[in-house]
Structure formats: C-alpha cells, structure tokens
Design a protein around this motif. Structure first.
Motif, PDB file in Angstrom:
ATOM      1  N   TYR A 284      33.195  40.850  44.937  1.00 58.24           N
ATOM      2  CA  TYR A 284      34.033  41.715  44.902  1.00 58.24           C
ATOM      3  C   TYR A 284      34.671  42.308  44.114  1.00 58.24           C
ATOM      4  CZ  TYR A 284      30.935  40.743  49.326  1.00 58.24           C
ATOM      5  OH  TYR A 284      30.082  40.798  50.065  1.00 58.24           O
ATOM      6  N   GLU A 285      35.060  43.091  44.182  1.00 54.44           N
ATOM      7  CA  GLU A 285      35.557  43.696  43.603  1.00 54.44           C
ATOM      8  C   GLU A 285      36.656  44.258  44.198  1.00 54.44           C
ATOM      9  OE1 GLU A 285      36.781  47.796  40.454  1.00 54.44           O
ATOM     10  OE2 GLU A 285      34.636  47.418  40.969  1.00 54.44           O
ATOM     11  N   GLY A 286      37.969  43.356  43.988  1.00 53.53           N
ATOM     12  CA  GLY A 286      39.263  43.963  44.488  1.00 53.53           C
ATOM     13  C   GLY A 286      39.722  42.762  45.912  1.00 53.53           C
ATOM     14  N   VAL A 287      38.775  42.260  46.323  1.00 48.89           N
ATOM     15  CA  VAL A 287      38.574  41.220  47.126  1.00 48.89           C
ATOM     16  C   VAL A 287      38.834  39.768  46.625  1.00 48.89           C
ATOM     17  CG1 VAL A 287      37.612  39.821  49.101  1.00 48.89           C
ATOM     18  CG2 VAL A 287      36.934  42.498  48.279  1.00 48.89           C
ATOM     19  N   ASP A 288      39.912  39.519  46.753  1.00 48.28           N
ATOM     20  CA  ASP A 288      40.464  38.055  46.043  1.00 48.28           C
ATOM     21  C   ASP A 288      39.562  36.914  46.748  1.00 48.28           C
ATOM     22  OD1 ASP A 288      42.338  34.894  46.470  1.00 48.28           O
ATOM     23  OD2 ASP A 288      43.114  36.502  45.941  1.00 48.28           O
ATOM     24  N   GLN A 289      39.661  36.087  46.003  1.00 47.10           N
ATOM     25  CA  GLN A 289      38.556  34.619  46.447  1.00 47.10           C
ATOM     26  C   GLN A 289      38.672  34.064  47.397  1.00 47.10           C
ATOM     27  OE1 GLN A 289      35.296  34.861  44.756  1.00 47.10           O
ATOM     28  NE2 GLN A 289      34.694  33.863  46.157  1.00 47.10           N
ATOM     29  N   THR A 290      40.280  33.699  47.634  1.00 47.10           N
ATOM     30  CA  THR A 290      40.682  32.647  48.485  1.00 47.10           C
ATOM     31  C   THR A 290      40.035  33.961  50.207  1.00 47.10           C
ATOM     32  OG1 THR A 290      42.512  33.920  49.039  1.00 47.10           O
ATOM     33  CG2 THR A 290      42.272  31.612  47.707  1.00 47.10           C
ATOM     34  N   VAL A 291      39.889  34.675  50.443  1.00 51.26           N
ATOM     35  CA  VAL A 291      39.708  35.839  51.227  1.00 51.26           C
ATOM     36  C   VAL A 291      37.861  35.658  51.745  1.00 51.26           C
ATOM     37  CG1 VAL A 291      39.031  37.915  52.390  1.00 51.26           C
ATOM     38  CG2 VAL A 291      41.227  37.407  51.843  1.00 51.26           C
ATOM     39  N   VAL A 292      37.292  35.399  50.296  1.00 48.04           N
ATOM     40  CA  VAL A 292      36.007  35.710  50.240  1.00 48.04           C
ATOM     41  C   VAL A 292      35.118  33.847  50.293  1.00 48.04           C
ATOM     42  CG1 VAL A 292      33.466  35.612  49.011  1.00 48.04           C
ATOM     43  CG2 VAL A 292      35.034  37.102  48.578  1.00 48.04           C
ATOM     44  N   ASP A 293      36.318  32.777  50.131  1.00 52.75           N
ATOM     45  CA  ASP A 293      36.001  31.440  50.780  1.00 52.75           C
ATOM     46  C   ASP A 293      36.251  31.450  52.139  1.00 52.75           C
ATOM     47  OD1 ASP A 293      35.682  30.736  48.180  1.00 52.75           O
ATOM     48  OD2 ASP A 293      37.641  29.819  47.516  1.00 52.75           O
ATOM     49  N   LEU A 294      37.788  32.060  52.810  1.00 52.58           N
ATOM     50  CA  LEU A 294      37.663  31.696  54.166  1.00 52.58           C
ATOM     51  C   LEU A 294      36.341  33.000  54.769  1.00 52.58           C
ATOM     52  CD1 LEU A 294      39.163  31.856  56.275  1.00 52.58           C
ATOM     53  CD2 LEU A 294      40.423  33.837  56.259  1.00 52.58           C
ATOM     54  N   TRP A 295      35.660  33.907  54.551  1.00 56.33           N
ATOM     55  CA  TRP A 295      34.923  34.068  55.235  1.00 56.33           C
ATOM     56  C   TRP A 295      33.747  33.415  55.414  1.00 56.33           C
ATOM     57  CZ3 TRP A 295      30.569  35.652  52.058  1.00 56.33           C
ATOM     58  CH2 TRP A 295      28.714  36.311  53.288  1.00 56.33           C
ATOM     59  N   ILE A 296      33.236  32.482  53.945  1.00 56.08           N
ATOM     60  CA  ILE A 296      32.064  31.166  54.138  1.00 56.08           C
ATOM     61  C   ILE A 296      32.726  30.064  54.783  1.00 56.08           C
ATOM     62  CG2 ILE A 296      31.232  29.963  52.659  1.00 56.08           C
ATOM     63  CD1 ILE A 296      31.243  32.121  50.492  1.00 56.08           C
ATOM     64  N   LYS A 297      33.892  29.379  55.089  1.00 58.92           N
ATOM     65  CA  LYS A 297      34.079  28.722  55.839  1.00 58.92           C
ATOM     66  C   LYS A 297      33.630  29.459  57.893  1.00 58.92           C
ATOM     67  CE  LYS A 297      36.320  25.105  57.254  1.00 58.92           C
ATOM     68  NZ  LYS A 297      35.672  24.825  58.758  1.00 58.92           N
ATOM     69  N   ARG A 298      34.252  30.779  57.154  1.00 61.44           N
ATOM     70  CA  ARG A 298      34.173  31.026  59.066  1.00 61.44           C
ATOM     71  C   ARG A 298      32.473  30.525  59.270  1.00 61.44           C
ATOM     72  NH1 ARG A 298      37.652  36.387  59.676  1.00 61.44           N
ATOM     73  NH2 ARG A 298      39.411  35.550  59.973  1.00 61.44           N
ATOM     74  N   PHE A 299      31.634  31.602  58.086  1.00 56.53           N
ATOM     75  CA  PHE A 299      30.574  31.875  58.535  1.00 56.53           C
ATOM     76  C   PHE A 299      29.750  30.652  59.030  1.00 56.53           C
ATOM     77  CE2 PHE A 299      26.797  33.791  55.566  1.00 56.53           C
ATOM     78  CZ  PHE A 299      26.109  33.732  56.769  1.00 56.53           C
ATOM     79  N   SER A 300      29.886  29.421  58.105  1.00 55.33           N
ATOM     80  CA  SER A 300      29.606  28.461  58.036  1.00 55.33           C
ATOM     81  C   SER A 300      29.653  27.360  59.804  1.00 55.33           C
ATOM     82  CB  SER A 300      30.159  27.356  56.594  1.00 55.33           C
ATOM     83  OG  SER A 300      29.284  26.020  57.257  1.00 55.33           O
ATOM     84  N   ASP A 301      30.709  27.180  59.791  1.00 60.47           N
ATOM     85  CA  ASP A 301      30.999  26.947  61.417  1.00 60.47           C
ATOM     86  C   ASP A 301      30.391  27.672  61.915  1.00 60.47           C
ATOM     87  OD1 ASP A 301      32.895  25.298  60.632  1.00 60.47           O
ATOM     88  OD2 ASP A 301      35.008  26.596  60.464  1.00 60.47           O
ATOM     89  N   ARG A 302      30.336  28.669  62.256  1.00 59.32           N
ATOM     90  CA  ARG A 302      29.704  29.838  63.662  1.00 59.32           C
ATOM     91  C   ARG A 302      28.463  29.376  63.679  1.00 59.32           C
ATOM     92  NH1 ARG A 302      33.904  32.662  62.675  1.00 59.32           N
ATOM     93  NH2 ARG A 302      34.334  34.159  63.987  1.00 59.32           N
ATOM     94  N   LEU A 303      27.456  28.750  62.117  1.00 54.90           N
ATOM     95  CA  LEU A 303      26.091  28.891  62.141  1.00 54.90           C
ATOM     96  C   LEU A 303      26.044  27.792  63.086  1.00 54.90           C
ATOM     97  CD1 LEU A 303      24.762  30.062  59.434  1.00 54.90           C
ATOM     98  CD2 LEU A 303      24.510  31.335  60.998  1.00 54.90           C
TER      99      LEU A 303
END
Length: 98
Positions: free
Chosen positions: A58-77
């Motif tokens: 995502y333009e303007g979004v630090d990759q560490t924030v996206v990584d956090l989203w992926i971790k949360r996403f995986s944990d929820r599923l």
C-alpha cells in the motif's frame, strides 16, 4: 441485513470479516484482489469459493503495519485456514483437515 449473491460462501465471509477485524486501527483499507475470478492453479480453492487474495503493498503504509495486519488476520482465522504470503499478494484459504 447483508445480502450476498450466489456463489459467496460462508468460508469467504469468514475470511473477509477476519481481514476487516484484524485491520481495525491500522489506518489503511483492506483490498481483496481476487475471489472466484482470475486465473489460479488447477484445484485452487478460489474456484470453489473458499479462498481470497489480498493486496500486501500500500502506498504510504509502512510494511511493518501490513505485517502486523497479516499476523492479526492469521491469528483470528485459526488453524482451519491457511494464510500464505506470496510475492505480490496474500492468499488466504479455508483448509480444514478432518
């Protein structure tokens, strides 16, 4: 009330809801890039409504924030779903083992 067209499966809805919930407060919109459309490998869960692909850059979004989203996403599923980071997207599918 939420209405869905034919072909939208409960598995897809679970994946989409988890993606949105995991994103809460992170400051970017989750973008689904593929469902049952597009070209996927033979036997892909996309074709039976059990997989979604998501944008990971995502333009303007630090990759560490996206990584956090992926971790949360995986944990929820949980264990009945696979979250697979591809080169240019995130593939998520229902993959319950009996």
């Amino acid at each position: 009330m939420i209405k869905v067209k034919r072909g939208v499966t409960p598995k897809i809805l679970v994946i989409a809801a988890a993606a949105a919930n995991a994103n809460h407060g992170l400051g970017f919109d989750v973008i689904i890039t593929s469902g049952t459309d597009g070209k996927h490998m033979v036997g892909s869960k996309h074709y039976v409504g059990q997989a979604l692909d998501f944008r990971t850059k995502y333009e303007g979004v630090d990759q560490t924030v996206v990584d956090l989203w992926i971790k949360r996403f995986s944990d929820r599923l949980g264990p009945d779903y696979q979250v697979i980071r591809e080169v240019d997207h995130l593939h998520v599918e229902w993959d319950s083992k009996p």
